[in-house]
Design an enzyme around this catalytic site. Structure first.
Site, mmCIF file in Angstrom:
data_model
loop_
_atom_site.group_PDB
_atom_site.id
_atom_site.type_symbol
_atom_site.label_atom_id
_atom_site.label_comp_id
_atom_site.label_asym_id
_atom_site.label_seq_id
_atom_site.Cartn_x
_atom_site.Cartn_y
_atom_site.Cartn_z
ATOM 1 N N LYS A 166 -45.939 -43.847 5.033
ATOM 2 C CA LYS A 166 -46.651 -43.047 4.032
ATOM 3 C C LYS A 166 -47.946 -42.459 4.568
ATOM 4 O O LYS A 166 -48.204 -41.254 4.441
ATOM 5 C CB LYS A 166 -46.932 -43.894 2.796
ATOM 6 C CG LYS A 166 -47.648 -43.141 1.682
ATOM 7 C CD LYS A 166 -47.875 -44.008 0.466
ATOM 8 C CE LYS A 166 -48.907 -45.078 0.720
ATOM 9 N NZ LYS A 166 -49.250 -45.839 -0.502
ATOM 10 N N ASP A 181 -45.768 -42.606 -2.607
ATOM 11 C CA ASP A 181 -46.675 -43.536 -3.276
ATOM 12 C C ASP A 181 -46.093 -43.836 -4.654
ATOM 13 O O ASP A 181 -44.940 -43.494 -4.948
ATOM 14 C CB ASP A 181 -48.085 -42.948 -3.368
ATOM 15 C CG ASP A 181 -48.138 -41.626 -4.140
ATOM 16 O OD1 ASP A 181 -47.111 -41.227 -4.736
ATOM 17 O OD2 ASP A 181 -49.204 -40.990 -4.144
#
Length: 288
Positions: free
Chosen positions: A160, A191
């Site tokens: 991420k 997320d």
């Protein structure tokens, strides 16, 4: 974790996104995304190249925050704008460490964040030095930024914060009014907002909680890559769309979330039919 990508839903979401169009999403980024506004403010203060280099380092430690993401980037912009402009990678790193010491958003695992900044500054020294002198690098060669950050951190491209570093460097480097999009080959940063919308849109079906997708993002990334390919909108810009509206399915009942998304998109002068279509497809089922 058992996750199923639902091809029919991928096509429906892609059709809605295509009706919106890439140019509308680029305009939405400028008008509605507080992260873009924060990084443009930083670029005004220190220059686009330094802002892009800052963005890479700050994005890499944008996890376990003690404030909302938009507050975090506002804090970064305000504090880093007030420090002496970085002359080299050493002063760049020192300024980010000072920011981490002064911004309350970094209080959780602060020492680990400082260590990560040092590791990235050392391992991606050439990349950061190039960014300081070549502000257009994230626009021209985003893959180079992605590979440099991943290699320095010893992480996969899909991680991420790795993909997020490229997106934020691009935000810093892209001048206001520019309609220059990023390329298609960047993994979607997953997320909690993106994870939730991945479920509520129906493009993935998860047997457990949507939060499982944060821990194992590849199925969601694969599904959004398909949406990107079918809609013609690169994944970083899909991420912008989901960032701006993704809080609604997580925080509101389904019908209220749908109405909130439509209103939010209309704020960026999105035509009513396109706004309604996107809102409907992103709230196909409740978030769970």
């Amino acid at each position: 974790m058992v996750v199923t990508i639902r091809e029919e839903r991928v096509r429906r979401v892609a059709d809605a996104v295509r009706s919106l169009g890439l140019e509308a999403i680029l305009r939405l980024e400028e008008l509605l995304d507080p992260q873009y506004a924060a990084l443009q403010g930083l670029a005004d203060a220190v220059g686009r190249g330094a802002a892009a280099a800052y963005a890479v380092l700050v994005a890499a430690v944008s996890y376990r925050l003690a404030m909302r993401g938009e507050e975090w980037w506002s804090c970064a912009s305000q504090l880093l704008s007030g420090y002496p402009p970085p002359r080299d990678v050493e002063s760049l790193r020192a300024n980010v460490e000072r920011f981490l010491a002064e911004c309350r958003g970094s209080i959780i695992a602060r020492e680990a964040k400082v260590s990560r900044v040092r590791r990235l500054a050392a391992g991606a020294r050439d990349l950061l030095s190039r960014l300081l002198s070549d502000a257009d690098l994230p626009l021209r060669e985003p893959g180079r930024v992605l590979e440099g950050v991943a290699r320095a951190l010893g992480s996969e491209r899909e991680a991420k914060t790795v993909a997020f570093s490229v997106k934020m460097a691009y935000y810093a480097a892209r001048p206001r009014g520019s309609m220059r999009p990023l390329s298609f080959d960047l993994p979607m940063p997953v997320d909690v907002r993106v994870a939730c919308v991945s479920v509520t849109s129906g493009i993935v079906e998860v047997k457990a909680s949507y939060r499982e997708l944060v821990r194992e993002p590849r199925p969601a990334q694969q599904a959004w890559a398909q949406v990107s390919r079918l809609s013609g909108v690169p994944t970083p810009h899909l991420d912008s769309l989901l960032w701006v509206v993704g809080w609604a399915p997580r925080d509101l009942p389904q019908a209220e979330a749908r109405a909130a998304i439509e209103r939010r998109l209309r704020e960026a002068s999105i035509p009513p039919e396109a706004a309604r279509s996107v809102a409907t497809e992103l709230t196909y089922v409740p978030c769970r």
